[in-house]
Enzyme design. Structure first.
Site, mmCIF file in Angstrom:
data_model
loop_
_atom_site.group_PDB
_atom_site.id
_atom_site.type_symbol
_atom_site.label_atom_id
_atom_site.label_comp_id
_atom_site.label_asym_id
_atom_site.label_seq_id
_atom_site.Cartn_x
_atom_site.Cartn_y
_atom_site.Cartn_z
ATOM 1 N N ASP A 163 24.781 -38.137 1.665
ATOM 2 C CA ASP A 163 24.967 -37.207 0.285
ATOM 3 C C ASP A 163 25.865 -36.063 0.360
ATOM 4 O O ASP A 163 26.239 -35.477 -0.565
ATOM 5 C CB ASP A 163 23.890 -36.818 -0.236
ATOM 6 N N GLU A 196 0.773 -1.243 -0.076
ATOM 7 C CA GLU A 196 0.007 0.012 -0.080
ATOM 8 C C GLU A 196 0.844 1.395 -0.038
ATOM 9 O O GLU A 196 0.428 2.150 -0.591
ATOM 10 C CB GLU A 196 -0.904 0.050 1.317
ATOM 11 N N THR A 210 14.470 -44.828 -5.794
ATOM 12 C CA THR A 210 15.278 -43.710 -5.677
ATOM 13 C C THR A 210 16.736 -43.999 -5.785
ATOM 14 O O THR A 210 17.578 -43.103 -5.886
ATOM 15 C CB THR A 210 15.061 -43.026 -4.074
ATOM 16 N N ALA A 211 17.078 -45.406 -5.485
ATOM 17 C CA ALA A 211 18.388 -45.645 -5.566
ATOM 18 C C ALA A 211 18.433 -47.050 -5.861
ATOM 19 O O ALA A 211 17.615 -48.021 -5.620
ATOM 20 C CB ALA A 211 19.516 -45.460 -4.528
ATOM 21 N N CYS A 243 -0.265 0.160 7.470
ATOM 22 C CA CYS A 243 -0.979 0.711 6.398
ATOM 23 C C CYS A 243 -2.359 1.270 6.332
ATOM 24 O O CYS A 243 -2.624 2.037 5.652
ATOM 25 C CB CYS A 243 -0.721 -0.674 5.196
#
Length: 368
Positions: free
Chosen positions: A204, A56, A165-166, A88
């Site tokens: 990882d 605003e 996934t693996a 505001c």
């Protein structure tokens, strides 16, 4: 109340402006504002970054004295309290605008109707509810934190088309293509925190940071790095883990009250929270993240933590990338969910499905 086609047009513009704050306003909501007089836009703005003026204020500055008697379209009820910026609602009263149309009431207990009330007390006509569903969709995390007392939790998963996934050996480098990996960066950038488990860190050694530049995000200034959160019950994280060496804050939840290891981590700028319990209760972790001011949590974790979040019914949204190949029946599963009966399965509502490069991206909501 019936809204006119012009009302929808101007609110749609305000919503487009609000979207520009997707990567920058955390922990504040994304808000856009348009000021209209005699059918013409005379001022517009959006909340560009936390700590800076709200939408605003930018719109009023652009409109100047023309704002007197004008209609204001704003995607969230104007704030009515002093935070890092003045309210505001007061600025709108001082500008002597004629009408304020808000897409929705602000559920923040510090506001919740008080902004509109201040405007009405000053003789300004107010209404709300125009394109509310679209406004809510802009701020799932902020609304979740205010209405449910917990962040919005989004889990990113990637697998082969047969849900692996693996390989059984653990080999898993780059299941998905470069386009999908690039797409993930945008999900990270809009989150308040990125959550993972110690297993992922040890296996990882991920960075879990945002590797996009300002131009790619379409923003001005520095790219905000989300808080990186690690669940590490025994405080096994190595002090030289990559995730501890990069810009941005790191928070570790643990059960291990090892003051020496905690002190060493804190020397690296890491915040360590010890949970006094026999297990790292996920509900307790989520409640703690609310105290950290986190709206949206982006999860990148292994099958165990991802499955546990689903079991705890804490996942609000899944972003699943499916790579166009098979990895075989001995490969590792997408999530660990020890379900025994068909009646226990978790249904999904598909919200979006599209190709990202050669990978299929599915966005879905679990149905508990």
């Amino acid at each position: 109340m019936l809204f006119s086609p012009d009302d929808y047009r101007f609110m749609a513009r305000a919503l487009l402006l609000a979207q520009r704050g997707l990567y920058t306003t955390h922990p504040n909501p994304r808000v856009g504002c348009v000021i209209v007089k005699d059918g013409q836009i005379i001022g517009e703005g959006w909340h560009e970054r936390a700590g800076e003026p709200h939408a605003e204020i930018y719109a009023l500055k652009q409109a100047g004295t023309l704002a007197q008697g004008a209609t204001v379209y704003v995607t969230l009820e104007p704030c009515n309290h002093y935070g890092r910026t003045p309210p505001c609602s007061l600025a709108l009263v001082e500008a002597q605008v004629g009408k304020v149309i808000a897409a929705m009431v602000d559920p923040n207990p510090q506001v919740v109707g008080q902004g509109l009330k201040r405007l009405e007390q000053a003789g300004i006509d107010t209404t709300f509810g125009l394109m509310e569903a679209e406004a809510r969709a802009l701020n799932p995390g902020f609304l979740s934190r205010m209405e449910r007392g917990r962040p919005w939790i989004r889990v990113k998963l990637a697998s082969s088309l047969d849900g692996r996934t693996a390989m059984a050996s653990g080999e898993s480098v780059w299941i998905t293509g470069e386009a999908a990996r690039h797409d993930v960066q945008y999900w990270r950038a809009q989150a308040g925190a990125i959550l993972t488990g110690i297993g992922t860190v040890l296996y990882d050694n991920p960075a879990l940071n945002v590797r996009l530049i300002s131009e790619q995000l379409g923003i001005k200034g520095a790219v905000r790095q989300p808080l990186r959160v690690i669940l590490d019950s025994q405080l096994r994280i190595p002090l030289d883990a990559q995730i501890l060496t990069l810009a941005g804050q790191v928070l570790i939840y643990t059960l291990n009250n090892n003051t020496e290891k905690s002190a060493a981590l804190e020397q690296l700028g890491v915040k360590v929270i010890v949970i006094d319990s026999s297990t790292l209760d996920l509900h307790q972790v989520v409640q703690s993240l609310v105290k950290e001011g986190i709206n949206e949590v982006h999860v990148e974790a292994g099958a165990t933590l991802s499955g546990a979040l689903l079991e705890a019914q804490l996942v609000d949204e899944l972003v699943l990338y499916l790579a166009p190949h098979f990895m075989g029946s001995t490969g590792r599963p997408l999530v660990q969910l020890p379900l025994q009966h068909m009646s226990e399965r978790i249904g999904l509502t598909i919200k979006d499905m599209r190709l990202v490069g050669q990978d299929l991206r599915v966005i879905a909501s679990p149905q508990y």
